[in-house]
Structure formats: structure tokens, C-alpha cells
Enzyme design. Sequence first.
Site, PDB file in Angstrom:
ATOM      1  N   GLU A  62       0.823  -1.207   0.000  1.00 29.99           N
ATOM      2  CA  GLU A  62       0.000   0.000   0.000  1.00 29.99           C
ATOM      3  C   GLU A  62       0.858   1.258   0.000  1.00 29.99           C
ATOM      4  O   GLU A  62       0.533   2.240  -0.687  1.00 29.99           O
ATOM      5  CB  GLU A  62      -0.934   0.003   1.229  1.00 29.99           C
ATOM      6  CG  GLU A  62      -1.926  -1.145   1.262  1.00 29.99           C
ATOM      7  CD  GLU A  62      -1.416  -2.351   2.023  1.00 29.99           C
ATOM      8  OE1 GLU A  62      -2.247  -3.071   2.589  1.00 29.99           O
ATOM      9  OE2 GLU A  62      -0.179  -2.571   2.062  1.00 29.99           O
ATOM     10  N   CYS A  94       0.214   0.523   7.686  1.00 26.85           N
ATOM     11  CA  CYS A  94      -0.287   0.987   6.385  1.00 26.85           C
ATOM     12  C   CYS A  94      -1.537   1.850   6.549  1.00 26.85           C
ATOM     13  O   CYS A  94      -1.809   2.725   5.723  1.00 26.85           O
ATOM     14  CB  CYS A  94      -0.591  -0.202   5.490  1.00 26.85           C
ATOM     15  SG  CYS A  94       0.885  -1.086   4.960  1.00 26.85           S
ATOM     16  N   GLU A 308      11.206 -32.210  -0.575  1.00 30.26           N
ATOM     17  CA  GLU A 308      11.393 -33.005  -1.786  1.00 30.26           C
ATOM     18  C   GLU A 308      11.822 -34.445  -1.495  1.00 30.26           C
ATOM     19  O   GLU A 308      12.328 -35.134  -2.376  1.00 30.26           O
ATOM     20  CB  GLU A 308      12.404 -32.316  -2.709  1.00 30.26           C
ATOM     21  CG  GLU A 308      11.901 -30.993  -3.271  1.00 30.26           C
ATOM     22  CD  GLU A 308      12.655 -30.554  -4.514  1.00 30.26           C
ATOM     23  OE1 GLU A 308      13.378 -31.370  -5.110  1.00 30.26           O
ATOM     24  OE2 GLU A 308      12.524 -29.376  -4.884  1.00 30.26           O
ATOM     25  N   SER A 311      11.241 -40.748   0.998  1.00 30.20           N
ATOM     26  CA  SER A 311      10.000 -41.351   1.446  1.00 30.20           C
ATOM     27  C   SER A 311       9.919 -41.469   2.971  1.00 30.20           C
ATOM     28  O   SER A 311       8.827 -41.360   3.537  1.00 30.20           O
ATOM     29  CB  SER A 311       9.835 -42.732   0.804  1.00 30.20           C
ATOM     30  OG  SER A 311      10.897 -43.601   1.151  1.00 30.20           O
TER      31      SER A 311
END
Length: 396
Positions: A62, A94, A308, A311
Amino acid sequence: MVSHFSERPALTHDTALDLAIRMARTVIGRTSPNPPVGAVVVRDGQVIGVGATQPPGGPHAEVIALREAAGGARGATIYSTLEPCTFHARTPPCTAAIIAAGIRKVFYVARDNDPRIGRGAAEVLGQAGIEVQRLTERDGVVAEILAPFRCRVATGRPLVTAKYAMTLDGRIAAAGGDSRWVSGVESRRQVHLLRDEVDAIMVGVGTLLGDDPELTTRLADHWRPVHHPLRVLVDSRGRAPLSARLFDPQLPGRTLVATVDPPSDWLAGLSERGVEVERLPADGQGQVDLAQLLRYLAGRGINHLLVEGGSQLLGSLNDHGLIDQIQAYVAPKLVGGAGAPGPLAGSGVRLMAEARPYDLRRIERYGDDLLLVATASGQPWWSTSEEEGGGECSPE
């Protein structure tokens, strides 16, 4: 930023919001712990200022838009993807800038769930005679952009996205461990685009031992300077060789190792290479307590964590209900073999009825692969209609 929007036809609510969303997208991955926000100042149906939140310590969206609008902001309308902040952190509120600029109307999409917002911008701005209204036309799009920030504020941990590539029979590697490559070139490029937008990327030591990844962002001719997220390795006992590429001092970005009880000479070797180490409590199996690790990362200002693999790590996160989003690439291949691994190990569930439900958000195609994006059901940060305040809150 004005040059990006030289054609400025008269705006509707929808087109103004779309422009604010475009601005927010330009700073995804660059604002944490603050949220990526876009703002647009409109006067007489024309855009006179646009802005996007700057890195921590810099002005919010803003304020940038109001500066561009300058004197034209008096009597104008401002659109923001997030409710303007009402509190003083690293920067002034803001709402104070909006009042000082003489804005007449404020439209925003998402309620700010930061508890420091108090009773909200509407009360603060209303006392100054400014009309405030929340719009819902782009609720889902804005919610996805803000979800990592809103998750951290509400839970005290980052939003966790699990990414993996698997075959049609649900395998992430052949029985012998080979996984290069499950997915195609187009899919792998999308992964690097995702890395460019997250704050941290995490793997377990099994993935390091099997693949020796760099976990950097590799994008040629990208539209903005490439971002290398914080690399996080979970290695409870110090099994990773010091020769691993992840520990190379020349690698761009930073590497952090989360551990429990590693050898002292191994720690010394990491220190010589400039690798950060965080020793954390162990869980019931003697491994890094992942909930503690996530809280630690949130304290470092991490809003969005990409995991990532492997497992075991993904399985453990799933066992503890800590996966918020799944990005699964499905390649049109069959591997077979009882010993070929799937995306998640861990304890799992005994009955299908106990499986955690996810909402399928979208399906995309990259080359021959499909990308399935799903989010855990019932999490409020995937919709901006949730109005309640958050829980823990990390400082700006």
C-alpha cells in the site's frame, strides 16, 4: 513499476483486483516473514499507483502504491489483496499511510489473521471517515498466495508442501534405487519455478546419500533474479559425507543441517564449510523431532517449506499430520517390482478410513506428465473467508 502497466483502461472491481494480484505474484518468495501483497490506487477509473510488498524492513504494498500515486491519492480508492496492517513493526502501519494520503475508499480481499491487527483496519480507517469493504471476487486466488503466511501465523510453523514425482504405479524409483529421471524436462523446470517461490527446501539424509542433490534453483533467463531457498538437511546422526555437494562452500545460498547427536568431528567439518547446524530434541524413535524443527524454521521467518523427500521424511511428516499441500507429478511409466519405493514410508494408517483427506485443487500437464495439486481438507488458510485471528505470531 509504472512501465509494466502503460495501458490503463477504466477499471472494474475485478480488473483492479486482478492487477493487485499480479503485483503480489511478482514478490512471492521475496517477502517472508511478511506476506506477498499487491496494491493498486485508482482515481476516476484509472490506475495512478501500483505496489508490491518489499523484503523485510522495506515498505508494504500500500505504501509503494501511495508513493507512486503521490498527490493524486487524495480522494482516490485503494485495492489491496490483504487487509492493511494497523500496527507498527519494522515499518509504520499501512492504515496510517492511507489516512495521511487522503484515500476515500479501501477495498481488500483477505482478512489479516495476525493477532496484532487488533479489531481490524475497518475500525481504524472508519474513525478517519474512510469507507472499507472486503471483496470476495478473487478469494481462492488470493488465499493460495497468502496461505504460507496465514498458516505460519495460525499454527506457529511453515506451510509444508510435499513434492514428488512418481510413475503410474506409484513408484518414485526402481527397485535398485535409480530415480533419474521419473518425470520429464518440463516437469523438472516447474519444480525449479516452485523453488524460486519458497523460503526453504528440505530433504532427508537418505535422499542425500542416494542422489547427492544441490537443491539450488536453476532457471535460465528468468524474469527476475533467481532465488535459492534455504537448504535444510535432516540428518539425526551425522551420516552425510562432508564431500556432499550440499556442503560445498561455493554453492549459492545457505545450507542448514537439523540433527540430534552427530559426531563432533563431523560438526567441525560442517563449520569449516560454513554450514549452519541446529541440534534439536529427538522424537520417540531417536530422530529429529519434526514438529520442533518446523517451529524453529518459523522462528527464522520461514513461511513456506518445500519438502522433496525422501519417502522416510515424507512418511514421518504424514504420520504427524504435517503435510499441508501435495504437488505430485505423475509420469506415464510403469516400474513394477515389490521392492520399488513409493512416495511415503513411515507408519502409515491401518485402515483406509483413517487416511487423511485432501482436496484436489487442480490438474496441470507438463509434457507427458500430469501435476496433481491437493491441499489438506479443513485448513482455513486456503480461503480468505476465515475471519478468526491466529495463534502464535512471529515478529516481522
